[in-house]
Every structure is written in structure tokens, then in C-alpha cells.
Design a protein around this motif. Structure first.
Motif, PDB file in Angstrom:
ATOM      1  N   TRP A  45       0.881  -1.252  -0.011  1.00  0.00           N
ATOM      2  CA  TRP A  45       0.010  -0.049   0.028  1.00  0.00           C
ATOM      3  C   TRP A  45       0.931   1.183   0.267  1.00  0.00           C
ATOM      4  CZ3 TRP A  45      -1.586   3.007   4.632  1.00  0.00           C
ATOM      5  CH2 TRP A  45      -2.206   3.934   4.465  1.00  0.00           C
ATOM      6  N   LEU A  46       1.761   1.197   0.913  1.00  0.00           N
ATOM      7  CA  LEU A  46       2.737   2.601   1.004  1.00  0.00           C
ATOM      8  C   LEU A  46       3.503   2.557  -0.420  1.00  0.00           C
ATOM      9  CD1 LEU A  46       3.163   4.868   2.979  1.00  0.00           C
ATOM     10  CD2 LEU A  46       1.811   2.756   4.077  1.00  0.00           C
ATOM     11  N   THR A  47       3.840   1.590  -0.900  1.00  0.00           N
ATOM     12  CA  THR A  47       4.615   1.615  -2.186  1.00  0.00           C
ATOM     13  C   THR A  47       3.882   2.311  -3.291  1.00  0.00           C
ATOM     14  OG1 THR A  47       5.902  -0.378  -1.731  1.00  0.00           O
ATOM     15  CG2 THR A  47       5.560   0.449  -4.121  1.00  0.00           C
ATOM     16  N   THR A  48       2.463   2.249  -3.569  1.00  0.00           N
ATOM     17  CA  THR A  48       1.604   2.721  -4.342  1.00  0.00           C
ATOM     18  C   THR A  48       1.276   4.089  -3.896  1.00  0.00           C
ATOM     19  OG1 THR A  48      -0.275   2.156  -3.122  1.00  0.00           O
ATOM     20  CG2 THR A  48       0.279   0.626  -4.650  1.00  0.00           C
ATOM     21  N   LEU A  49       1.676   4.630  -2.611  1.00  0.00           N
ATOM     22  CA  LEU A  49       1.289   6.201  -2.234  1.00  0.00           C
ATOM     23  C   LEU A  49       2.638   6.957  -2.146  1.00  0.00           C
ATOM     24  CD1 LEU A  49      -1.103   5.609   0.679  1.00  0.00           C
ATOM     25  CD2 LEU A  49      -1.807   6.080  -1.774  1.00  0.00           C
ATOM     26  N   SER A  50       3.789   6.315  -2.239  1.00  0.00           N
ATOM     27  CA  SER A  50       5.086   7.136  -2.180  1.00  0.00           C
ATOM     28  C   SER A  50       6.012   6.793  -3.344  1.00  0.00           C
ATOM     29  CB  SER A  50       5.552   6.675  -0.749  1.00  0.00           C
ATOM     30  OG  SER A  50       6.135   5.602  -0.766  1.00  0.00           O
ATOM     31  N   SER A  51       7.065   7.590  -3.206  1.00  0.00           N
ATOM     32  CA  SER A  51       8.108   7.500  -4.113  1.00  0.00           C
ATOM     33  C   SER A  51       9.049   6.548  -4.155  1.00  0.00           C
ATOM     34  CB  SER A  51       8.829   8.911  -4.197  1.00  0.00           C
ATOM     35  OG  SER A  51       9.479   8.907  -2.982  1.00  0.00           O
TER      36      SER A  51
END
Length: 424
Positions: free
Chosen positions: A62-68
Motif C-alpha cells: 500500500w505505501l509503495t503505491t502512495l509514495s516515491s
């Protein structure tokens, strides 16, 4: 903002009210000595940071899809990664140190930013199996070089002692009840990758034929409960000769020397990562879509960042220092502004500044400054008090290529050949 327990230690001098480092001590009587101790791995400092915890099986994807950055490969004890959360226009909304223990992801952000980060992430949860909370009971300690390993060891010893004794909270965070916690040893220390170029990243130092000024920067952070800060610090101090506490002024001076960007200092409402050379450590260029990704790719391939970060070596003979926000001038023309300033124990007064890309790297610059406050102004920040307007001479040590090109930028703008054929 929550105040560090280390402000109660003997000799602790506070930062100015409203300063980004207000929650932690500025120094303990001798900032220059504290710098030398940090460099030698013999000092520990409290950082003005908040922590947000994310749990649930979907947290890393999830955080991979939201962050750089790519977080899916994080495992306990790997040192973590750095990542950015951008807005739709590619401007930097949050800068994060991310560390996972196999069950919980911890995100370190600037003091006072934890609630905003948690609120943003809550809005982006949708139907995924994640839980997000701002952890007001966690604090961040830091050290450099061999001191980072020693600090990690101190945090682990206190953690295991608390787990074994069954009293108090878990220095690694909210998973004290986890039966495997003692074997895993907690999340370990976050290792700052700066100024290396991480997989998927690139640097904006094309044509700057010199070693990076941050080549010796070796920083590590540990996350501990607020009520364990004293225990971890005391364990660190007792575990080696000549160890001491250091304040934020010492840490900031070494950060400025290394050209290491910080959200609370170098970022404004229009900053994009390219301007700060932050694609080195916090951006993966081929990871796929995320908010702001179009700006990252377009600027890398087609455009040039409008500003560039530089170190300024300042004239130390005037007795004056600029303050963050001070105007940098080429003659009478404003070409940028100071973002961070400090007195370095070897290099003297220096600063970080964001300049227009068009400002020549060899130009003689001046910086607006003021008469420095006397040494008795305990609460003053690095720029001291106000006084008569003056200017300080400054020499650049560029961090970002003045041509605005990264190592990964194409040799020529994509489509240039097509446009040329159409014109003929």
C-alpha cells in the motif's frame, strides 16, 4: 508538540519557540564540541520527529503505491528506506524514514507532522488491510558513525530488559505482546542512505567533478518510547568512554556540511525533489505510478528543475549570520534564499540555500544578515538576534548540476529529432 525528556537533563539549553527543533535541546553548553563528539561516534542526540505506525498485511504494498519508493522488500534489520509523499503536482508533502519489523511499519516524519500524515494515510486506506495511527508515545534518537551501532545496541538491551522484566513499554513500539519480539530484536536502526544513490534512484550532480561533501555522513536513528528515552541514553553513555549528549545545533551543522535536505528546512510549497537532489535516496524511477510521478518523470526527461540546492560557505569575519529565509543576492538582484544555517566546528559559518538555476556557480554572492546576538541569548537560534541590516559574502559549493541534468536524464530531450525533421 511533545517535548523531549532530554530537555530536563543538566545543561540542556532549549531552542527558540517556533523553531522546527523546539521540542529538543539546542545544545548542552558547547555546540562545537558536541559536533566533534557526534563525528567520532561518541554522542547521542534527540531529533524533533514524530512517528506514525502502520500495521496490517497490506502495509508495504500500500505505501509503495502512495509514495516515491519501493517498500515491499523491507525486512527486519535491513536499515529501512527513505521515501516521499508528493502531491498531484509533484511537490513534497511528507518526507519519511520507513522501518519495518515484519509486523509493523514505522514512519518517521518531522515534529508536528505526524497527525497530518496519519490523517492523509487514513483517507487513502480504501478497503485495504491496514491500520494507521500517530504514535505520540514514541521518540527518535540519533547518532553517527560507530555511535549509531552503539545506540542501536543500547536500544536493544533496554528493550530486552523490559520484555524480560515484564514492566514498562516496548522500546521498539507497540508490539510488546508479540511472542517473537525478543528473538527479532525489534526493527533495529534506520540507516540514512544519504548521499548514496539507491537502486532506482539517480543523482543531479552531472559535471560536478568532486567528491560529494556528504561522503562521510553516516547517520542512524532508533525509535523508542518516550518513557524509555532516559534508559536508552544512559545505557549508551555508560557503554563507552567520553560519551556525551549533543543538541540539535550540532546535528544540523553536520547535516548542512553533508548537503543533506530536510523537510522542515529545505522544503516550501513548490519544492520538487529534483531541486534538492532527493532522487538519490528517496525516489525509485521505475517503480510504477504514484501521486506526483508524472512531475518526477517529466522534469527528469523533458525539463529542468527551476531551483538548485547549494552549500554556501559564509564569511566568518563579520560576526553575523543569516537566518533561514534570508535573501541571497547576486549584486542587488535576489537569486534565492537561505534554508538552513549553522556554525561548523571546522568550516566555520555555512548554510544551505535554494538558488535560481540560472545563478552562475562561480558568482560572488551576498546574503542578507543581521548583527548576531550575544552568547548569553540561550533561546536564540543559529542566526542570533535581530540588529542592523548587513550582508555576508558567500561562496557556493554546488550540490545540484546548474544545467539541471541528472545522471539518468537523456542526452537530448525526447522528440528533439522529430521536431527538427518537421522544421525541415
Amino acid at each position: 508538540m511533545r517535548q523531549s525528556p532530554l530537555l530536563n537533563r543538566p545543561g540542556a539549553v532549549p531552542n527558540a519557540v517556533g523553531d522546527p527543533d523546539e521540542p529538543v535541546p539546542a545544545h548542552y553548553g558547547d555546540p562545537l564540541r558536541e559536533q566533534r563528539l557526534l563525528v567520532g561516534g561518541a554522542a547521542v542526540t534527540a531529533l524533533a520527529r514524530d512517528v506514525v505506525v502502520v500495521s496490517g498485511p497490506d502495509r508495504l504494498s500500500w505505501l509503495t503505491t502512495l509514495s516515491s519508493q519501493v517498500l515491499t522488500g523491507l525486512v527486519p534489520g535491513d536499515g529501512g528506506v527513505e521515501t516521499l509523499i508528493l502531491d498531484a503536482h509533484g511537490h513534497i508533502a511528507h518526507a519519511l524514514a520507513a522501518l519495518d519489523d515484519g509486523r509493523t511499519l514505522r514512519l518517521v516524519t518531522e515534529a508536528g507532522r505526524g497527525a497530518a500524515l496519519a490523517e492523509h494515510l487514513q483517507r487513502m486506506r480504501f478497503m485495504l488491510r491496514v491500520e494507521v495511527a500517530a504514535a505520540g508515545d514514541l521518540a527518535v534518537l540519533a547518532a553517527m558513525g560507530g555511535g549509531a551501532d552503539a545506540l542501536d545496541g543500547a536500544a536493544r538491551r533496554v528493550r530486552l530488559a523490559r520484555l524480560g522484566g515484564g514492566a514498562g513499554s516496548d522500546p521498539a513500539g507497540p508490539d510488546a505482546a508479540d511472542p517473537d519480539a525478543a528473538d527479532r530484536g525489534g526493527p533495529g536502526a534506520w540507516r540514512d542512505p544519504w548521499p548514496g544513490v539507491v537502486p532506482g534512484g539517480t543523482s543531479y550532480d552531472v559535471g560536478l567533478a568532486r567528491a560529494h561533501p556528504g561522503a562521510s555522513w553516516r547517520a542512524g536513528l532508533v525509535i523508542v518510547p518516550v518513557d524509555a528515552v532516559g534508559e536508552v541514553v544512559d545505557d549508551f553513555l555508560a557503554d563507552g568512554p567520553g560519551r556525551a549528549l549533543a543538541g540539535s545545533l550540532a546535528w544540523e551543522a553536520l547535516r548542512i556540511e553533508a548537503g543533506r535536505p530536510r523537510w522542515a528546512r529545505e522544503v516550501d510549497e513548490r519544492t520538487i525533489p529534483h531541486e534538492l537532489d532527493w532522487l538519490r535516496t528517496a525516489v525509485h524511477l521505475t517503480k510504477g505510478c504514484y501521486p506526483g510521478q508524472e512531475t518526477i518523470a517529466r522534469t527528469l526527461n523533458l525539463g529542468r528543475p527551476p531551483r538548485r540546492l547549494t552549500i554556501l560557505q559564509l564569511d566568518g569575519l563579520t560576526g553575523r549570520l543569516p537566518a533561514p529565509g534570508a535573501v541571497v543576492r547576486l549584486g542587488e538582484r535576489a537569486v534565492g534564499s537561505v534554508t538552513s544555517v549553522a556554525r561548523h566546528h571546522e568550516l566555520g559559518p555555512m548554510a544551505l540555500a535554494l538558488l535560481r538555476r540560472s545563478a552562475p556557480v562561480d558568482a560572488a554572492l551576498t546574503v542578507d544578515a543581521a548583527e548576531e546576538a550575544g552568547p548569553g541569548s540561550a533561546g536564540a537560534g543559529p542566526g542570533g538576534g535581530s540588529g542592523a541590516a548587513a550582508r555576508v559574502d558567500a561562496v557556493q559549493e554546488p550540490l545540484v548540476c546548474p544545467d539541471g541534468k541528472a545522471q539518468a536524464s537523456p542526452a537530448q530531450r525526447p522528440g528533439a529529432g522529430l521536431r527538427k525533421s518537421l522544421l525541415h
